[in-house]
Design a protein around this motif. Structure first.
Motif, PDB file in Angstrom:
ATOM      1  N   ALA A  92       0.844  -1.197   0.000  1.00 24.85           N
ATOM      2  CA  ALA A  92       0.000   0.000   0.000  1.00 24.85           C
ATOM      3  C   ALA A  92       0.877   1.244   0.000  1.00 24.85           C
ATOM      4  N   ILE A  93       0.567   2.167  -0.894  1.00 25.81           N
ATOM      5  CA  ILE A  93       1.384   3.371  -1.077  1.00 25.81           C
ATOM      6  C   ILE A  93       0.470   4.575  -1.191  1.00 25.81           C
ATOM      7  N   GLY A  94       0.744   5.599  -0.420  1.00 22.08           N
ATOM      8  CA  GLY A  94      -0.026   6.834  -0.502  1.00 22.08           C
ATOM      9  C   GLY A  94       0.521   7.744  -1.583  1.00 22.08           C
ATOM     10  N   ASN A  95      -0.379   8.322  -2.367  1.00 18.63           N
ATOM     11  CA  ASN A  95       0.023   9.200  -3.470  1.00 18.63           C
ATOM     12  C   ASN A  95       0.411  10.599  -2.992  1.00 18.63           C
ATOM     13  N   SER A  96       0.325  10.813  -1.669  1.00 15.53           N
ATOM     14  CA  SER A  96       0.797  12.047  -1.041  1.00 15.53           C
ATOM     15  C   SER A  96       1.265  11.699   0.365  1.00 15.53           C
ATOM     16  N   LYS A  97       2.096  12.533   0.967  1.00 17.98           N
ATOM     17  CA  LYS A  97       2.636  12.246   2.298  1.00 17.98           C
ATOM     18  C   LYS A  97       1.532  12.164   3.345  1.00 17.98           C
ATOM     19  N   GLU A  98       0.438  12.896   3.121  1.00 13.47           N
ATOM     20  CA  GLU A  98      -0.657  12.885   4.092  1.00 13.47           C
ATOM     21  C   GLU A  98      -1.268  11.499   4.250  1.00 13.47           C
ATOM     22  N   TRP A  99      -1.155  10.679   3.203  1.00 13.97           N
ATOM     23  CA  TRP A  99      -1.701   9.325   3.273  1.00 13.97           C
ATOM     24  C   TRP A  99      -0.936   8.455   4.273  1.00 13.97           C
ATOM     25  N   ASN A 100       0.324   8.765   4.566  1.00 12.20           N
ATOM     26  CA  ASN A 100       1.110   7.908   5.455  1.00 12.20           C
ATOM     27  C   ASN A 100       0.458   7.764   6.823  1.00 12.20           C
ATOM     28  N   THR A 101       0.002   8.874   7.371  1.00 11.70           N
ATOM     29  CA  THR A 101      -0.661   8.831   8.683  1.00 11.70           C
ATOM     30  C   THR A 101      -1.931   7.999   8.622  1.00 11.70           C
ATOM     31  N   THR A 102      -2.712   8.177   7.561  1.00  4.85           N
ATOM     32  CA  THR A 102      -3.960   7.428   7.411  1.00  4.85           C
ATOM     33  C   THR A 102      -3.701   5.932   7.286  1.00  4.85           C
ATOM     34  N   LEU A 103      -2.724   5.553   6.466  1.00  2.19           N
ATOM     35  CA  LEU A 103      -2.439   4.128   6.271  1.00  2.19           C
ATOM     36  C   LEU A 103      -1.914   3.476   7.550  1.00  2.19           C
ATOM     37  N   LYS A 104      -1.120   4.203   8.320  1.00  4.47           N
ATOM     38  CA  LYS A 104      -0.661   3.680   9.604  1.00  4.47           C
ATOM     39  C   LYS A 104      -1.849   3.376  10.519  1.00  4.47           C
ATOM     40  N   GLU A 105      -2.802   4.300  10.547  1.00  2.00           N
ATOM     41  CA  GLU A 105      -3.978   4.114  11.409  1.00  2.00           C
ATOM     42  C   GLU A 105      -4.859   2.985  10.908  1.00  2.00           C
ATOM     43  N   LEU A 106      -5.060   2.912   9.592  1.00  2.00           N
ATOM     44  CA  LEU A 106      -5.968   1.908   9.040  1.00  2.00           C
ATOM     45  C   LEU A 106      -5.412   0.493   9.157  1.00  2.00           C
ATOM     46  N   PHE A 107      -4.097   0.353   9.062  1.00  2.00           N
ATOM     47  CA  PHE A 107      -3.501  -0.985   9.013  1.00  2.00           C
ATOM     48  C   PHE A 107      -2.767  -1.362  10.311  1.00  2.00           C
ATOM     49  N   HIS A 108      -3.013  -0.635  11.397  1.00  2.00           N
ATOM     50  CA  HIS A 108      -2.236  -0.870  12.623  1.00  2.00           C
ATOM     51  C   HIS A 108      -2.462  -2.263  13.195  1.00  2.00           C
ATOM     52  N   MET A 109      -3.576  -2.924  12.862  1.00  2.00           N
ATOM     53  CA  MET A 109      -3.855  -4.274  13.361  1.00  2.00           C
ATOM     54  C   MET A 109      -3.366  -5.354  12.399  1.00  2.00           C
ATOM     55  N   ARG A 110      -2.776  -4.990  11.308  1.00  2.00           N
ATOM     56  CA  ARG A 110      -2.420  -5.966  10.267  1.00  2.00           C
ATOM     57  C   ARG A 110      -0.939  -6.377  10.300  1.00  2.00           C
ATOM     58  N   ASN A 111      -0.219  -5.950  11.287  1.00  3.84           N
ATOM     59  CA  ASN A 111       1.176  -6.356  11.417  1.00  3.84           C
ATOM     60  C   ASN A 111       1.969  -6.030  10.146  1.00  3.84           C
ATOM     61  N   TYR A 112       1.824  -4.790   9.699  1.00  2.00           N
ATOM     62  CA  TYR A 112       2.496  -4.378   8.472  1.00  2.00           C
ATOM     63  C   TYR A 112       3.977  -4.114   8.714  1.00  2.00           C
ATOM     64  N   ARG A 113       4.724  -4.110   7.624  1.00  2.56           N
ATOM     65  CA  ARG A 113       6.111  -3.644   7.671  1.00  2.56           C
ATOM     66  C   ARG A 113       6.237  -2.479   6.696  1.00  2.56           C
ATOM     67  N   ASN A 114       7.193  -1.615   6.949  1.00  2.00           N
ATOM     68  CA  ASN A 114       7.452  -0.481   6.059  1.00  2.00           C
ATOM     69  C   ASN A 114       8.714  -0.716   5.242  1.00  2.00           C
TER      70      ASN A 114
END
Length: 274
Positions: free
Chosen positions: A95-117
């Motif tokens: 998952a990639i945000g098309n703007s830096k503002e998406w980074n905060t949103t994706l962190k919040e949305l996927f915090h239960m999914r054990n993601y890696r960056n």
């Protein structure tokens, strides 16, 4: 809810794109390369997700604070995307945000999914930055060929089906690639051992796909193919675009030896669908 757009309606998302950032979602929305688009509203989308045709990422575009879209995203992934991903043997999401503002949103949305960056670098090069004097000599056993109709249909080439499959990961048809893309391959007798071609195109910008067979690595074949690609880009007044992970030191080295300069970098999020 989240719905899928028909290809003829992708244009409705053009105003959601950050055209100073990633090339790939632009190429899909503009109808040049293959992909699927999911949005919050079919008629007037304000937020969307672009699934690249080569399965190399889901790009989030538009408003990152859209509560309607964000509320449905995780259930949509679990109830729809998982099944669609299985059809193409995809077991994870990038998952990639098309703007830096998406980074905060994706962190919040996927915090239960054990993601890696991971960190990704993007480079571009103007013609006056090209280091043509650093082009390596190629060993006499190899030849370089343009990726044209003759090469892609030649029965004597043992692995051109592999190359065509690679092209079709991001292009709808081989004909589309031949009409719009640029590409070169390096041959060892009747075998393709390295290639460099446009896998995504937006306007005059050509994103590079480059690869060398493992048994031929270390012989500067990728550099040679990339030089041919870059020269043809500039002959056609196109702009070459290179991206790679920050950990891919070999790719970074090749890019910088050609004269590519950093354009921007971004953070990606990856998690398993299993």
């Amino acid at each position: 809810m989240i719905v899928e757009l028909n290809k003829e309606d992708f244009y409705r998302c053009r105003n959601l794109l950050n055209r100073q950032a990633h090339l790939e979602p632009i190429s899909v929305i503009d109808g040049i390369n293959s992909g699927r688009v999911f949005v919050d509203d079919k008629q007037n989308p304000t937020t969307g997700m672009v699934w690249l045709g080569n399965n190399d990422g889901f790009f989030f575009i538009g408003n990152p604070c859209n509560e309607k879209f964000n509320h449905y995203l995780n259930p949509f992934i679990d109830q729809f995307i998982v099944g669609e991903a299985k059809k193409v043997n995809l077991n994870y999401i990038e998952a990639i945000g098309n703007s830096k503002e998406w980074n905060t949103t994706l962190k919040e949305l996927f915090h239960m999914r054990n993601y890696r960056n991971w960190n990704q670098r993007v480079y571009i090069m103007k013609n006056y930055e090209y280091l043509d004097n650093l082009e390596p000599q190629m060993e006499t056993e190899f030849t370089i060929r343009r990726m044209d109709k003759e090469i892609l249909s030649a029965s004597q080439i043992t692995n051109n089906d592999e190359l065509k499959a690679k092209i079709l990961e991001s292009w709808v048809t081989i004909e589309d690639f031949l009409q719009t893309g640029i590409g070169f391959c390096i041959m060892d007798d009747n075998q393709i051992v390295s290639f460099c071609f446009s896998n995504f195109v937006a306007g005059n910008v050509h994103c590079i796909a480059i690869e060398t067979k493992k048994s031929y690595e270390g012989r500067k074949l990728a550099q040679k193919a990339a030089h041919a690609f870059v020269k043809e880009c500039f002959n056609q007044k196109k702009l070459p675009y290179w991206e790679c992970t920050e950990s891919n030191k070999a790719s970074i080295s090749v890019a910088e030896k050609l004269g590519f300069k950093p354009y921007f970098h971004y953070i990606g999020f990856e998690f398993s669908l299993s």
